[in-house]
Design a protein around this motif. Structure first.
Motif, short mmCIF file in Angstrom:
data_model
loop_
_atom_site.label_atom_id
_atom_site.label_comp_id
_atom_site.label_asym_id
_atom_site.label_seq_id
_atom_site.Cartn_x
_atom_site.Cartn_y
_atom_site.Cartn_z
N ARG A 481 0.71 -1.10 0.08
CA ARG A 481 0.08 0.05 -0.08
C ARG A 481 1.00 1.00 0.10
O ARG A 481 1.64 1.46 0.82
N PHE A 482 0.56 2.03 -0.95
CA PHE A 482 1.48 3.24 -1.19
C PHE A 482 0.92 4.70 -0.43
O PHE A 482 -0.51 4.60 -0.71
N VAL A 483 1.58 5.32 0.01
CA VAL A 483 1.36 6.65 0.41
C VAL A 483 1.97 7.77 -0.64
O VAL A 483 3.10 7.94 -0.64
N MET A 484 1.17 8.45 -1.33
CA MET A 484 1.62 8.99 -2.28
C MET A 484 0.75 10.52 -2.42
O MET A 484 -0.45 10.81 -1.89
N ASP A 485 1.51 11.49 -3.10
CA ASP A 485 0.80 12.81 -3.35
C ASP A 485 -0.64 12.69 -4.10
O ASP A 485 -0.57 11.87 -5.04
N HIS A 486 -1.38 13.57 -3.70
CA HIS A 486 -2.75 13.08 -4.20
C HIS A 486 -3.11 13.83 -5.45
O HIS A 486 -3.96 13.20 -6.13
N ARG A 487 -1.98 14.55 -5.99
CA ARG A 487 -1.96 15.05 -7.25
C ARG A 487 -1.40 13.70 -8.47
O ARG A 487 -2.02 13.63 -9.21
N ILE A 488 -0.49 13.02 -7.58
CA ILE A 488 0.06 11.85 -8.44
C ILE A 488 -1.30 10.79 -8.63
O ILE A 488 -1.57 10.14 -9.45
N PHE A 489 -1.85 10.69 -7.23
CA PHE A 489 -3.02 9.81 -7.07
C PHE A 489 -4.16 9.84 -7.96
O PHE A 489 -4.83 9.14 -8.41
N LYS A 490 -4.28 11.18 -8.52
CA LYS A 490 -5.51 11.57 -9.38
C LYS A 490 -5.04 11.69 -11.00
O LYS A 490 -6.14 11.95 -11.61
N PRO A 492 -5.11 10.44 -14.57
CA PRO A 492 -6.00 9.77 -15.32
C PRO A 492 -5.66 8.39 -15.56
O PRO A 492 -4.18 8.17 -15.96
N PHE A 493 -6.50 7.34 -15.44
CA PHE A 493 -5.79 6.13 -15.76
C PHE A 493 -4.88 5.54 -14.60
O PHE A 493 -5.37 4.50 -13.79
N MET A 494 -3.74 6.24 -14.18
CA MET A 494 -3.28 5.75 -13.16
C MET A 494 -3.93 5.67 -11.84
O MET A 494 -3.54 4.96 -10.94
N SER A 495 -4.91 6.57 -11.64
CA SER A 495 -5.72 6.84 -10.72
C SER A 495 -6.35 5.36 -10.52
O SER A 495 -6.47 4.99 -9.07
N TRP A 496 -7.05 4.84 -11.26
CA TRP A 496 -7.66 3.59 -11.26
C TRP A 496 -6.44 2.41 -10.67
O TRP A 496 -6.93 1.48 -9.80
N VAL A 497 -5.19 2.46 -11.16
CA VAL A 497 -4.40 1.46 -10.66
C VAL A 497 -4.16 1.55 -9.36
O VAL A 497 -4.09 0.65 -8.43
N PHE A 498 -3.94 3.04 -8.91
CA PHE A 498 -3.54 3.31 -7.34
C PHE A 498 -4.76 2.84 -6.51
O PHE A 498 -4.42 2.24 -5.30
N ARG A 499 -5.82 3.19 -6.72
CA ARG A 499 -7.08 2.88 -6.26
C ARG A 499 -7.17 1.43 -5.91
O ARG A 499 -7.45 1.03 -4.61
N THR A 500 -6.91 0.85 -7.03
CA THR A 500 -7.02 -0.63 -6.85
C THR A 500 -6.12 -1.30 -5.98
O THR A 500 -6.51 -2.28 -5.10
N ALA A 501 -4.74 -0.56 -5.68
CA ALA A 501 -3.74 -1.03 -4.71
C ALA A 501 -4.07 -0.63 -3.72
O ALA A 501 -3.30 -0.87 -2.57
N LYS A 502 -5.05 0.07 -3.37
CA LYS A 502 -5.59 0.63 -1.94
C LYS A 502 -4.40 1.80 -1.56
O LYS A 502 -3.95 1.63 -0.59
N ALA A 503 -3.97 2.58 -2.47
CA ALA A 503 -3.01 3.58 -2.20
C ALA A 503 -3.55 4.45 -1.36
O ALA A 503 -4.89 4.96 -1.35
N ILE A 504 -2.97 5.27 -0.59
CA ILE A 504 -3.41 6.12 0.36
C ILE A 504 -2.77 7.45 0.07
O ILE A 504 -1.43 8.02 0.21
N LYS A 540 7.73 14.66 -2.76
CA LYS A 540 7.96 15.25 -4.34
C LYS A 540 8.70 14.48 -5.14
O LYS A 540 9.79 14.04 -4.62
N LEU A 541 8.51 14.33 -6.25
CA LEU A 541 9.38 13.91 -7.58
C LEU A 541 10.61 14.78 -7.50
O LEU A 541 10.76 15.97 -7.57
N THR A 542 11.97 14.04 -7.41
CA THR A 542 13.19 15.07 -7.69
C THR A 542 13.15 15.66 -8.97
O THR A 542 12.68 15.00 -10.16
N ALA A 543 13.55 16.81 -8.83
CA ALA A 543 13.55 17.57 -10.29
C ALA A 543 14.94 17.57 -10.81
O ALA A 543 15.37 18.36 -12.09
N THR A 544 15.81 17.26 -10.23
CA THR A 544 17.22 17.11 -10.46
C THR A 544 18.01 15.92 -10.55
O THR A 544 19.26 15.65 -11.14
N GLY A 545 17.28 14.82 -10.06
CA GLY A 545 17.80 13.44 -10.08
C GLY A 545 18.27 13.20 -8.70
O GLY A 545 18.69 11.83 -8.55
#
Length: 628
Positions: A481-490, A492-504, A540-545
């Motif tokens: 179960r993943f805890v992730m930024d709500h914007r990534i969680f939303k 499109p399409f990936m949201s379905w994957v994350f909801r199915t995985a019971k991401a938080i 948040k995602l790294t912007a520099t690596g």
């Protein structure tokens, strides 16, 4: 997770004697059944005046009838008694049944042979719960897929060799009948001798009181299984496979004779190709799953069963030969290779479908109730196979050709698969994750055996791309179960994957304090239930690596739930189109190309009292190294 070969199990006593006992039982079943079906197909008048097509569907149905009547009792016996002893008693029963069959062969008494078919059904009913409950007692979690693959391969190789030998021996003149009768007795004795070496397998529920009423115990078994939804729907998925296989295999004798215009060697060839496919698909599971229980292979297998089942109908239409041919002449006919290819692929995708389902049931079921759960599955299998036999008979009476039966079964398979995967989207979600990391990326996992087989834990990883959760999800031997930024969680399409995985989903306190507090409550609940929870402490995602500063949320989680922490590091995702690398995305995709290499590394476990954000960041940075 040790990258051992599944074949090493064949040299170990904890597996090998049981494997050969199962192999010889499957072999003997099919020498006997195939010999009977072959003699009825090609020499019917010497035995009966009944319709051959009816017998070809009736006899398999009689074989599985005991599964309906006695599975409930056999599951209780396997949970109550030591399994090695159970196996030996079942093998003694097999010797007695084969002696009865020998009398039937010698006297040309069809009904005595049919009684022996039902007897072998009882034999298989008693052995079934022992077979699949034995493996989790003697194999580690990362060996279960390989072990199940070997058992399925061995079973279908036994089926294949038994079918070939049964079909060839019974028509051999002048001693075919005698060879089948005597050979079956010899094989039964060999099975008993191998069972003598099966190691002790302590009963998980020796205090169990046997309920001898099969009706009430069957209802109780199925009701218990329903409480675990993924397991119960896996049981249904398994039973559906046997519905599919029962219809297809039951048509092979008349398909070979009346549609392909082949002699019995063509029938043997079809069985050989199909069994080879099942064995190959079963063995491929360990390679494709990465030594873990990968239920994402189940939708892959279901797709293949429908695609190639339907294509078998189409390829049959292009077959035009009307002269009687043997196996070698059949291969030379126009369209024959297409038919053989379709049957092979049905077998391969069948293996990919069935092995992960068995492993899921074994790993997610209560060990004290596993044999009874397997017995419940056998009851469902039997009911589905009886319905399959009746459906095939009904379709034949309605004027369906055998290729049309293949087509109808393929279409039904697609409908049932869509229904099951809509009820448990975890299957489809894992399939999508598996496809992504086997097409876009080639993932190497390092030290994933450090992840716990059971119990709560927190995974902590660097955050490089939008694909991070998918890669970890597909690489973990357990659901995460993943805890992730709500914007990534939303997204499109990936949201379905994350909801199915019971991401938080989580948000910063200044942006949505209610969602942030709810996220910590959800994490605490997940850990309380024994789940693995993955967080990205950078927020948040790294912007520099490079790694961003790790935030203090991990400490708030550990205050409520002091559980072990497992540092992880992703290598190779920076610069992909899913990262925030600002260079040209088309150029990046072209530069990396398909099957880009990346790695997921697992560090040593940290106890909660040793964890700080700074210490975790140092651990993750050390694991990642210079490869971004």
């Amino acid at each position: 997770m040790s990258q051992h070969s599944q074949f090493t199990l064949l040299s170990q006593r904890r597996f090998a004697p049981f494997f050969w006992t199962q192999f010889l039982g499957a072999f003997n079943d099919n020498v006997f059944k195939t010999a009977l079906l072959t003699i009825l197909t090609y020499d019917a008048l010497s035995w009966t005046n009944m319709d051959v097509g009816l017998l070809n569907n009736l006899i398999p149905g009689l074989f599985i009838l005991p599964f309906v009547l006695f599975s409930a009792t056999s599951g209780q016996l396997a949970d109550k008694f030591e399994k090695g002893r159970m196996a030996r008693n079942v093998k003694l029963l097999e010797i007695g049944i084969m002696l009865i069959a020998a009398v039937g062969w010698q006297t040309h008494n069809l009904w005595l042979l049919i009684a022996a078919v039902a007897g072998m059904g009882i034999h298989s009913t008693l052995f079934g719960p022992v077979k699949y409950a034995y493996l989790p007692q003697h194999l580690k979690t990362d060996e279960l897929v390989g072990g199940n693959g070997l058992i399925e391969m061995g079973t279908f190789v036994g089926i294949l060799l038994g079918e070939i030998l049964g079909a060839m021996l019974v028509v051999h003149k002048p001693w075919g009948i005698e060879l089948v009768a005597g050979g079956a007795i010899v094989v039964a004795i060999m099975g008993y001798l191998t069972a003598l070496r099966i190691p002790d397998s302590p009963a998980p529920a020796p205090e169990l009181k046997i309920n001898w009423n099969p009706a009430t115990e069957t209802i109780r078994n199925i009701s218990f299984s329903k409480q675990n939804r993924p397991v119960f729907l896996s049981l249904l998925g398994n039973s559906w496979f046997w519905f599919y296989g029962a219809i297809v295999l039951a048509q092979f004798p008349l398909y070979a004779k009346n549609y392909l215009h082949g002699d019995h060697s063509v029938f043997v060839l079809l069985l050989t190709i199909f069994s080879f496919g099942i064995g190959a698909g079963s063995l491929l599971c360990e390679k494709l799953s990465g030594h873990k229980v990968e239920i994402g292979l189940v939708p892959f297998g279901a797709i293949g069963l429908s695609v190639f089942g339907f294509d078998l109908y189409l390829s049959s239409l292009s077959y035009t030969n009307v002269a009687t041919v043997g196996a070698m002449e059949f291969i030379k006919q126009t369209g024959s290779l297409h038919i053989l290819f379709d049957i092979t692929m049905i077998g391969i995708f069948g293996g990919l479908y069935i092995v992960p389902l068995f492993a899921l049931i074994q790993t997610r079921c209560d060990p004290k109730h596993l044999s009874r759960t397997i017995a419940g599955m056998n009851i469902l299998n039997a009911l589905f196979m009886v319905v399959a036999s009746l459906s095939a008979v009904a379709m034949l009476e309605k004027g369906f050709t055998i290729p049309q039966i293949f087509m109808a079964t393929a279409i039904l398979n697609a409908i049932v698969a869509i229904y099951i995967f809509s009820l448990v989207p975890e299957f489809l979600m894992r399939f999508i994750a598996w496809i992504l990391i086997h097409t876009i990326y080639k993932v190497k996992t390092i030290n994933t055996e450090r992840l716990p087989d059971e119990g709560a834990g927190i995974l902590v990883c660097n955050h490089v791309s939008y694909m991070d959760a998918i890669v970890i999800m597909a690489s973990s031997p357990r659901p995460v179960r993943f805890v992730m930024d709500h914007r990534i969680f939303k997204i499109p399409f990936m949201s379905w994957v994350f909801r199915t995985a019971k991401a938080i989903p989580i948000a910063p306190a200044k942006e949505d304090p209610w969602l942030m507090e709810k996220s910590f409550i959800d994490v605490a609940q997940a850990l309380h239930e024994g789940d693995l929870v993955c967080i990205f402490p950078e927020g948040k995602l790294t912007a520099t690596g490079e790694l961003n500063e790790f935030k203090g949320g991990i400490m708030k989680i550990l205050e409520r739930s002091p559980v072990p922490v497992y540092p992880l590091a992703l290598r190779g995702l920076w610069g992909s189109v899913f990262s925030r690398d600002k260079s040209n995305s088309f150029g990046r995709a072209f530069r990396q190309g398909p099957f880009s290499k990346l790695e997921l590394v697992v560090g040593e476990v940290m106890q909660p009292q040793d964890v700080t954000p700074q210490a975790l960041q140092e651990k993750v940075s050390e694991l990642r190294g210079d490869w971004k």
